[in-house]
Design a protein around this motif. Structure first.
Motif, PDB file in Angstrom:
ATOM      1  N   GLY A  27     -14.385  69.063 -90.482  1.00  0.00           N
ATOM      2  CA  GLY A  27     -15.949  68.986 -91.192  1.00  0.00           C
ATOM      3  C   GLY A  27     -16.578  70.324 -90.696  1.00  0.00           C
ATOM      4  O   GLY A  27     -16.259  71.176 -90.566  1.00  0.00           O
ATOM      5  N   LEU A  28     -17.866  69.650 -90.383  1.00  0.00           N
ATOM      6  CA  LEU A  28     -19.004  71.008 -89.802  1.00  0.00           C
ATOM      7  C   LEU A  28     -18.381  71.395 -88.725  1.00  0.00           C
ATOM      8  O   LEU A  28     -18.752  72.783 -88.289  1.00  0.00           O
ATOM      9  N   GLY A  29     -17.875  70.820 -87.582  1.00  0.00           N
ATOM     10  CA  GLY A  29     -17.568  71.196 -86.467  1.00  0.00           C
ATOM     11  C   GLY A  29     -16.487  72.411 -86.597  1.00  0.00           C
ATOM     12  O   GLY A  29     -16.446  73.352 -85.852  1.00  0.00           O
ATOM     13  N   ARG A  30     -15.556  72.000 -87.464  1.00  0.00           N
ATOM     14  CA  ARG A  30     -14.613  73.052 -87.683  1.00  0.00           C
ATOM     15  C   ARG A  30     -15.279  74.569 -88.379  1.00  0.00           C
ATOM     16  O   ARG A  30     -14.555  75.699 -87.763  1.00  0.00           O
ATOM     17  N   ALA A  31     -16.158  74.113 -89.200  1.00  0.00           N
ATOM     18  CA  ALA A  31     -16.717  75.597 -89.573  1.00  0.00           C
ATOM     19  C   ALA A  31     -17.382  76.189 -88.595  1.00  0.00           C
ATOM     20  O   ALA A  31     -17.431  77.621 -88.750  1.00  0.00           O
ATOM     21  N   MET A  32     -18.186  75.657 -87.655  1.00  0.00           N
ATOM     22  CA  MET A  32     -18.743  75.992 -86.635  1.00  0.00           C
ATOM     23  C   MET A  32     -17.980  76.840 -85.584  1.00  0.00           C
ATOM     24  O   MET A  32     -18.260  78.041 -85.073  1.00  0.00           O
ATOM     25  N   VAL A  33     -16.744  76.195 -85.298  1.00  0.00           N
ATOM     26  CA  VAL A  33     -15.932  76.847 -84.612  1.00  0.00           C
ATOM     27  C   VAL A  33     -15.473  77.950 -85.030  1.00  0.00           C
ATOM     28  O   VAL A  33     -15.426  79.151 -84.371  1.00  0.00           O
ATOM     29  N   ALA A  34     -15.161  78.086 -86.499  1.00  0.00           N
ATOM     30  CA  ALA A  34     -14.668  79.395 -86.986  1.00  0.00           C
ATOM     31  C   ALA A  34     -15.916  80.492 -87.012  1.00  0.00           C
ATOM     32  O   ALA A  34     -15.532  81.595 -86.714  1.00  0.00           O
ATOM     33  N   GLY A  35     -17.145  80.148 -87.208  1.00  0.00           N
ATOM     34  CA  GLY A  35     -18.281  80.954 -87.249  1.00  0.00           C
ATOM     35  C   GLY A  35     -18.303  81.647 -85.818  1.00  0.00           C
ATOM     36  O   GLY A  35     -18.629  82.912 -85.783  1.00  0.00           O
ATOM     37  N   PHE A  36     -18.141  80.982 -84.649  1.00  0.00           N
ATOM     38  CA  PHE A  36     -18.454  81.321 -83.351  1.00  0.00           C
ATOM     39  C   PHE A  36     -17.362  82.388 -83.021  1.00  0.00           C
ATOM     40  O   PHE A  36     -17.662  83.356 -82.282  1.00  0.00           O
ATOM     41  N   THR A 201     -17.470  67.205 -96.688  1.00  0.00           N
ATOM     42  CA  THR A 201     -16.500  67.309 -95.659  1.00  0.00           C
ATOM     43  C   THR A 201     -15.641  66.513 -96.080  1.00  0.00           C
ATOM     44  O   THR A 201     -15.460  65.832 -97.239  1.00  0.00           O
ATOM     45  N   ASP A 202     -14.381  66.041 -95.005  1.00  0.00           N
ATOM     46  CA  ASP A 202     -13.432  65.231 -95.535  1.00  0.00           C
ATOM     47  C   ASP A 202     -13.748  63.841 -95.710  1.00  0.00           C
ATOM     48  O   ASP A 202     -13.414  63.196 -96.488  1.00  0.00           O
ATOM     49  N   VAL A 203     -15.075  63.439 -95.210  1.00  0.00           N
ATOM     50  CA  VAL A 203     -15.585  62.127 -95.368  1.00  0.00           C
ATOM     51  C   VAL A 203     -15.923  62.032 -96.761  1.00  0.00           C
ATOM     52  O   VAL A 203     -15.758  60.833 -97.529  1.00  0.00           O
ATOM     53  N   SER A 204     -16.537  62.894 -97.494  1.00  0.00           N
ATOM     54  CA  SER A 204     -17.047  62.839 -98.833  1.00  0.00           C
ATOM     55  C   SER A 204     -16.154  62.662 -99.691  1.00  0.00           C
ATOM     56  O   SER A 204     -16.272  62.390-101.173  1.00  0.00           O
ATOM     57  N   ARG A 205     -14.682  62.913 -99.562  1.00  0.00           N
ATOM     58  CA  ARG A 205     -13.453  62.688-100.271  1.00  0.00           C
ATOM     59  C   ARG A 205     -13.630  61.107-101.132  1.00  0.00           C
ATOM     60  O   ARG A 205     -13.206  60.968-101.825  1.00  0.00           O
ATOM     61  N   SER A 206     -14.235  60.154-100.094  1.00  0.00           N
ATOM     62  CA  SER A 206     -14.237  58.695-100.746  1.00  0.00           C
ATOM     63  C   SER A 206     -15.484  58.416-101.603  1.00  0.00           C
ATOM     64  O   SER A 206     -15.682  57.358-102.037  1.00  0.00           O
ATOM     65  N   TRP A 207     -16.355  59.484-101.825  1.00  0.00           N
ATOM     66  CA  TRP A 207     -17.836  59.347-102.568  1.00  0.00           C
ATOM     67  C   TRP A 207     -17.343  58.969-103.889  1.00  0.00           C
ATOM     68  O   TRP A 207     -16.332  59.609-104.584  1.00  0.00           O
ATOM     69  N   ASP A 208     -18.276  58.534-104.664  1.00  0.00           N
ATOM     70  CA  ASP A 208     -18.563  58.586-106.069  1.00  0.00           C
ATOM     71  C   ASP A 208     -19.066  59.840-106.309  1.00  0.00           C
ATOM     72  O   ASP A 208     -20.284  59.827-106.188  1.00  0.00           O
ATOM     73  N   ARG A 209     -18.240  60.948-106.578  1.00  0.00           N
ATOM     74  CA  ARG A 209     -18.918  62.150-107.028  1.00  0.00           C
ATOM     75  C   ARG A 209     -19.910  62.230-107.885  1.00  0.00           C
ATOM     76  O   ARG A 209     -21.020  62.988-107.965  1.00  0.00           O
ATOM     77  N   THR A 210     -19.787  61.467-109.161  1.00  0.00           N
ATOM     78  CA  THR A 210     -20.430  61.435-110.270  1.00  0.00           C
ATOM     79  C   THR A 210     -21.916  61.060-109.739  1.00  0.00           C
ATOM     80  O   THR A 210     -23.023  61.489-110.149  1.00  0.00           O
ATOM     81  N   ALA A 211     -21.813  59.881-109.037  1.00  0.00           N
ATOM     82  CA  ALA A 211     -23.260  59.322-108.711  1.00  0.00           C
ATOM     83  C   ALA A 211     -23.923  60.265-107.678  1.00  0.00           C
ATOM     84  O   ALA A 211     -24.964  59.986-107.839  1.00  0.00           O
ATOM     85  N   PHE A 212     -23.232  60.756-106.657  1.00  0.00           N
ATOM     86  CA  PHE A 212     -23.773  61.831-105.880  1.00  0.00           C
ATOM     87  C   PHE A 212     -24.293  62.873-106.598  1.00  0.00           C
ATOM     88  O   PHE A 212     -25.561  63.191-106.387  1.00  0.00           O
ATOM     89  N   ASP A 213     -23.823  63.545-107.559  1.00  0.00           N
ATOM     90  CA  ASP A 213     -24.270  64.646-108.246  1.00  0.00           C
ATOM     91  C   ASP A 213     -25.614  64.361-109.033  1.00  0.00           C
ATOM     92  O   ASP A 213     -26.471  65.136-109.229  1.00  0.00           O
ATOM     93  N   GLU A 214     -25.705  63.005-109.444  1.00  0.00           N
ATOM     94  CA  GLU A 214     -26.981  62.804-110.030  1.00  0.00           C
ATOM     95  C   GLU A 214     -27.915  62.488-108.987  1.00  0.00           C
ATOM     96  O   GLU A 214     -28.947  62.994-109.631  1.00  0.00           O
ATOM     97  N   ARG A 215     -27.717  62.039-107.990  1.00  0.00           N
ATOM     98  CA  ARG A 215     -28.781  62.139-106.909  1.00  0.00           C
ATOM     99  C   ARG A 215     -29.216  63.224-106.292  1.00  0.00           C
ATOM    100  O   ARG A 215     -30.385  63.589-106.257  1.00  0.00           O
ATOM    101  N   ALA A 216     -28.244  64.137-106.459  1.00  0.00           N
ATOM    102  CA  ALA A 216     -28.581  65.590-105.851  1.00  0.00           C
ATOM    103  C   ALA A 216     -29.448  66.301-106.858  1.00  0.00           C
ATOM    104  O   ALA A 216     -30.295  67.423-106.294  1.00  0.00           O
ATOM    105  N   GLN A 217     -29.481  66.130-108.070  1.00  0.00           N
ATOM    106  CA  GLN A 217     -30.371  66.737-109.029  1.00  0.00           C
ATOM    107  C   GLN A 217     -32.029  66.724-108.348  1.00  0.00           C
ATOM    108  O   GLN A 217     -32.834  67.184-109.004  1.00  0.00           O
TER     109      GLN A 217
END
Length: 257
Positions: A27-36, A201-217
């Motif tokens: 997740g976010l931690g993995r990305a920050m490790v790589a960045g530093f 992140t890996d957690v988001s794989r279980s989301w209803d992506r259609t519902a999220f995309d609508e909310r993200a508008q």
């Protein structure tokens, strides 16, 4: 302007520094490790999955040439955190940046169904462990003359939704700890937080992506974030450009209402 602002090589601004990231194997931690690591820092990768930490440490070292120490730890377990701090200092002799990223946010359907065990786990990982590890590492940073602590908070801290109340309460407490530790360990150690919005992140794989995309508008950027998009904020808060920034809570959320 402090003298050390000009000292790191421009291409590797964190060369010679050590960065400890909890929840660093995904997740976010993995990305920050790589960045530093790409910025030249040696890294300590800590999470409950010690094997995942070891695999990622080998990958990071091979890709960047930095030293990477894996460490399996449950940050919600008070007595395990001294071992993490000791391991980092035994290997590197210092920690320049501590990123308290590990967290958990289990969902529930009915607030009356939230049991004491779940509530205590959420508080332990998101708040209690951060307090203990920051107390241990921040004290050594202060004694050594400097350092930076970054707490990864959440927009839930100031936008608590019904299905996330223990998590939201823990992250609100984390924001309070950020300010309190800034005063506790100042002026040598700076303590800030990133109040993160919705990232894929890996957690988001279980989301209803259609519902999220609508909310993200309703977001200013009309989308969720990629893990790599938190790295710039972390590099800024940890680096010399933020030498007059402490006790701050920086929102990185794509403009969520």
């Amino acid at each position: 302007m402090p003298d050390n602002v000009l000292s790191p090589p421009p291409d590797l601004p964190f060369a010679g520094r050590v960065v400890l990231v909890t929840g660093g194997s995904r997740g976010l931690g993995r990305a920050m490790v790589a960045g530093f690591a790409r910025a030249g820092a040696d890294v300590v990768i800590a999470s409950r999955d010690g094997d995942a930490c070891a695999r990622y440490a080998a990958e990071i070292s091979a890709a960047t040439g930095v030293a990477a120490l894996p460490y399996g730890v449950h940050v919600g377990h008070w007595d395990e955190l001294e071992g993490l701090a000791d391991a980092a200092y035994d290997r590197f002799g210092r920690v320049d940046v501590l990123i308290n990223n590990a967290g958990m946010s289990p969902l529930y359907d009915d607030v009356a169904e939230v049991g004491e065990e779940l509530f205590d786990k959420v508080i332990a990982v998101n708040l209690k462990g951060v307090f203990r590890l920051t107390a241990l590492v921040g004290s050594r940073m202060a004694a050594d003359g400097g350092g930076s602590v970054i707490n990864i908070s959440s927009r839930a801290a100031d936008r608590p939704r019904p299905g996330l109340l223990p998590y939201a309460a823990a992250k609100a407490g984390l924001n309070a700890l950020t300010v309190g530790f800034a005063h506790t360990f100042g002026p040598a150690v700076r303590v800030n937080a990133i109040m993160a919005g919705t990232f894929f992140t890996d957690v988001s794989r279980s989301w209803d992506r259609t519902a999220f995309d609508e909310r993200a508008q309703r977001f200013a950027l009309r989308r969720g974030g990629e893990p790599e998009e938190i790295v710039g904020a972390a590099l800024y808060l940890a680096g010399d450009s933020a030498s007059y920034t402490t006790g701050a809570v920086l929102t990185v959320d794509g403009g969520q209402p």
